[in-house]
Enzyme design. Structure first.
Site, short mmCIF file in Angstrom:
data_model
loop_
_atom_site.label_atom_id
_atom_site.label_comp_id
_atom_site.label_asym_id
_atom_site.label_seq_id
_atom_site.Cartn_x
_atom_site.Cartn_y
_atom_site.Cartn_z
N LYS A 151 0.84 -1.22 0.00
CA LYS A 151 0.00 0.00 0.00
C LYS A 151 0.87 1.26 0.00
O LYS A 151 0.67 2.16 -0.80
CB LYS A 151 -0.94 0.02 1.24
CG LYS A 151 -1.83 -1.19 1.34
CD LYS A 151 -2.73 -1.13 2.56
CE LYS A 151 -2.02 -1.21 3.89
NZ LYS A 151 -1.42 -2.51 4.20
N ARG A 166 11.72 -5.69 5.70
CA ARG A 166 11.50 -4.29 5.32
C ARG A 166 12.37 -3.33 6.13
O ARG A 166 12.53 -3.50 7.34
CB ARG A 166 10.03 -3.93 5.51
CG ARG A 166 9.76 -2.44 5.30
CD ARG A 166 8.31 -2.12 5.19
NE ARG A 166 7.56 -2.46 6.37
CZ ARG A 166 6.24 -2.35 6.46
NH1 ARG A 166 5.56 -1.91 5.42
NH2 ARG A 166 5.61 -2.66 7.56
P1 AP5 Z 1 0.18 0.84 8.38
O1 AP5 Z 1 1.38 1.71 8.50
O2 AP5 Z 1 -0.79 1.18 7.32
O3 AP5 Z 1 0.67 -0.67 8.29
P2 AP5 Z 1 0.05 -1.98 7.61
O4 AP5 Z 1 -1.36 -1.91 7.19
O5 AP5 Z 1 0.43 -3.07 8.54
O6 AP5 Z 1 0.78 -2.03 6.24
P3 AP5 Z 1 2.30 -1.90 6.03
O7 AP5 Z 1 2.74 -0.46 6.05
O8 AP5 Z 1 3.03 -2.83 6.95
O9 AP5 Z 1 2.45 -2.53 4.58
P4 AP5 Z 1 2.20 -1.90 3.14
O10 AP5 Z 1 1.01 -2.57 2.52
O11 AP5 Z 1 2.21 -0.41 3.15
O12 AP5 Z 1 3.49 -2.47 2.41
P5 AP5 Z 1 4.83 -1.72 1.88
O13 AP5 Z 1 4.49 -0.84 0.73
O14 AP5 Z 1 5.59 -1.10 3.02
O15 AP5 Z 1 -0.61 0.82 9.77
C1 AP5 Z 1 0.09 0.54 10.97
C2 AP5 Z 1 -0.91 0.34 12.10
O16 AP5 Z 1 -1.63 1.57 12.32
C3 AP5 Z 1 -2.00 -0.71 11.85
O17 AP5 Z 1 -1.56 -2.00 12.18
C4 AP5 Z 1 -3.11 -0.22 12.79
O18 AP5 Z 1 -2.85 -0.61 14.10
C5 AP5 Z 1 -2.97 1.30 12.72
N1 AP5 Z 1 -3.91 1.87 11.72
C6 AP5 Z 1 -3.57 2.33 10.49
N2 AP5 Z 1 -4.66 2.78 9.82
C7 AP5 Z 1 -5.72 2.58 10.67
C8 AP5 Z 1 -7.11 2.83 10.57
N3 AP5 Z 1 -7.65 3.35 9.44
N4 AP5 Z 1 -7.91 2.48 11.59
C9 AP5 Z 1 -7.39 1.92 12.73
N5 AP5 Z 1 -6.06 1.68 12.91
C10 AP5 Z 1 -5.24 2.01 11.88
O19 AP5 Z 1 5.62 -3.01 1.33
C11 AP5 Z 1 6.14 -3.97 2.24
C12 AP5 Z 1 7.49 -4.50 1.73
O20 AP5 Z 1 7.29 -5.27 0.55
C13 AP5 Z 1 8.50 -3.41 1.37
O21 AP5 Z 1 9.78 -3.81 1.75
C14 AP5 Z 1 8.38 -3.31 -0.17
O22 AP5 Z 1 9.59 -2.90 -0.75
C15 AP5 Z 1 8.02 -4.74 -0.55
N6 AP5 Z 1 7.15 -4.84 -1.71
C16 AP5 Z 1 5.97 -4.17 -1.91
N7 AP5 Z 1 5.41 -4.52 -3.10
C17 AP5 Z 1 6.25 -5.45 -3.65
C18 AP5 Z 1 6.20 -6.22 -4.86
N8 AP5 Z 1 5.21 -6.10 -5.72
N9 AP5 Z 1 7.20 -7.10 -5.08
C19 AP5 Z 1 8.21 -7.25 -4.17
N10 AP5 Z 1 8.31 -6.55 -3.02
C20 AP5 Z 1 7.35 -5.67 -2.75
#
Ligand code: AP5
Length: 216
Positions: A13, A118
């Site tokens: 995301k 990550r």
């Molecule tokens: P948040 O920061 O949004 O964390 P998350 O949902 O756990 O998602 P991530 O940031 O961990 O993952 P992402 O999907 O962004 O992946 P990324 O691009 O980094 O929220 C944190 C916390 O806040 C939540 O747990 C909750 O407690 C709270 N919260 C947030 N919003 C809320 C709401 N609306 N209501 C209530 N609570 C809330 O990619 C991950 C890795 O994979 C990276 O290293 C990247 O380089 C790699 N990667 C990505 N895509 C690919 C691909 N296609 N191929 C290979 N590698 C890839």
């Protein structure tokens, strides 16, 4: 353009929100990132980390909505990881209407690999992966030249598992809700980054075209 990117932790995301933002010049609203900032600056932020997100749990809707209302700009935006519960989706509809909701679908084993490897830059927010997308110099941001860090909610497998469990519990009613409005597209988040960007762009174009037709 008003887009929401949803998907499990590690689906990409943040990665795709920033790439679309650069391309179209629209801001990203990322509640998770705002919560991490708050935890470094305020007492409320520290409490929310300790009680909720630091343990892999969602913060109460009230706080998510407060952050959102403060950041929203009605001209256009990309929501990164909002909504997380049906309740948030319904509350949001009273504030504004989304054009497109993109659900990134990724297998659990891939998510674990991505999250445990990550690395992130505290200053610019750029995301790396120790194997998939390593920085040019190990542990250092290519842009800011400062040390990269590992998010606290990525450090323990137990916390990652809790985040994934909550996602799986909450996502089905959200998907049903946006499908019934005709604004949801599912994208394979396992594809290479360039393909996913193209697929997101095509999905958004298709949904916008459909909306224009309906309004004619
Ligand atoms: P948040 O920061 O949004 O964390 P998350 O949902 O756990 O998602 P991530 O940031 O961990 O993952 P992402 O999907 O962004 O992946 P990324 O691009 O980094 O929220 C944190 C916390 O806040 C939540 O747990 C909750 O407690 C709270 N919260 C947030 N919003 C809320 C709401 N609306 N209501 C209530 N609570 C809330 O990619 C991950 C890795 O994979 C990276 O290293 C990247 O380089 C790699 N990667 C990505 N895509 C690919 C691909 N296609 N191929 C290979 N590698 C890839």
């Amino acid at each position: 353009m008003k887009i929401s990117l949803i998907g499990p932790p590690g689906a990409g995301k943040g990665t795709f929100a920033s790439k679309i933002s650069e391309k179209y010049g629209i801001p990203v609203i990322a509640i998770g990132r705002e919560l991490r900032r708050m935890a470094e600056k305020t007492e409320l932020g520290r409490i929310l980390k300790e009680k909720y997100w630091g343990r892999g749990k969602l913060v109460p809707t009230k706080y998510a909505m407060e952050i959102l209302k403060e950041k929203i700009n009605k001209k256009g935006y990309i929501l990164d990881g909002f909504p997380r519960e049906l309740n948030e989706a319904k509350k949001f509809d009273k504030i504004d209407q989304l054009d497109a909701v993109i659900l990134l679908k990724v297998k659990k084993s891939t998510l674990m690999f991505r999250l445990t490897g990550r690395l992130q830059c505290r200053r610019c927010g750029r995301v790396y992966h120790i194997k998939n997308y390593p920085p040019k110099k190990p542990g250092i941001c290519d842009i800011c030249k400062i040390k990269l860090y590992k998010r606290s909610d990525d450090q323990e497998r137990k916390t990652i598992r809790e985040r994934l469990k909550i996602f799986n519990e909450e996502i089905k009613p959200i998907v049903k809700y946006y499908k019934s409005k005709g604004i949801l597209k599912e994208i394979n988040g396992e594809d290479p980054i360039s393909i996913i960007i193209r697929n997101i762009e095509n999905a958004v174009k298709e949904l916008k075209k459909k909306k224009l037709k309906e309004n004619c």
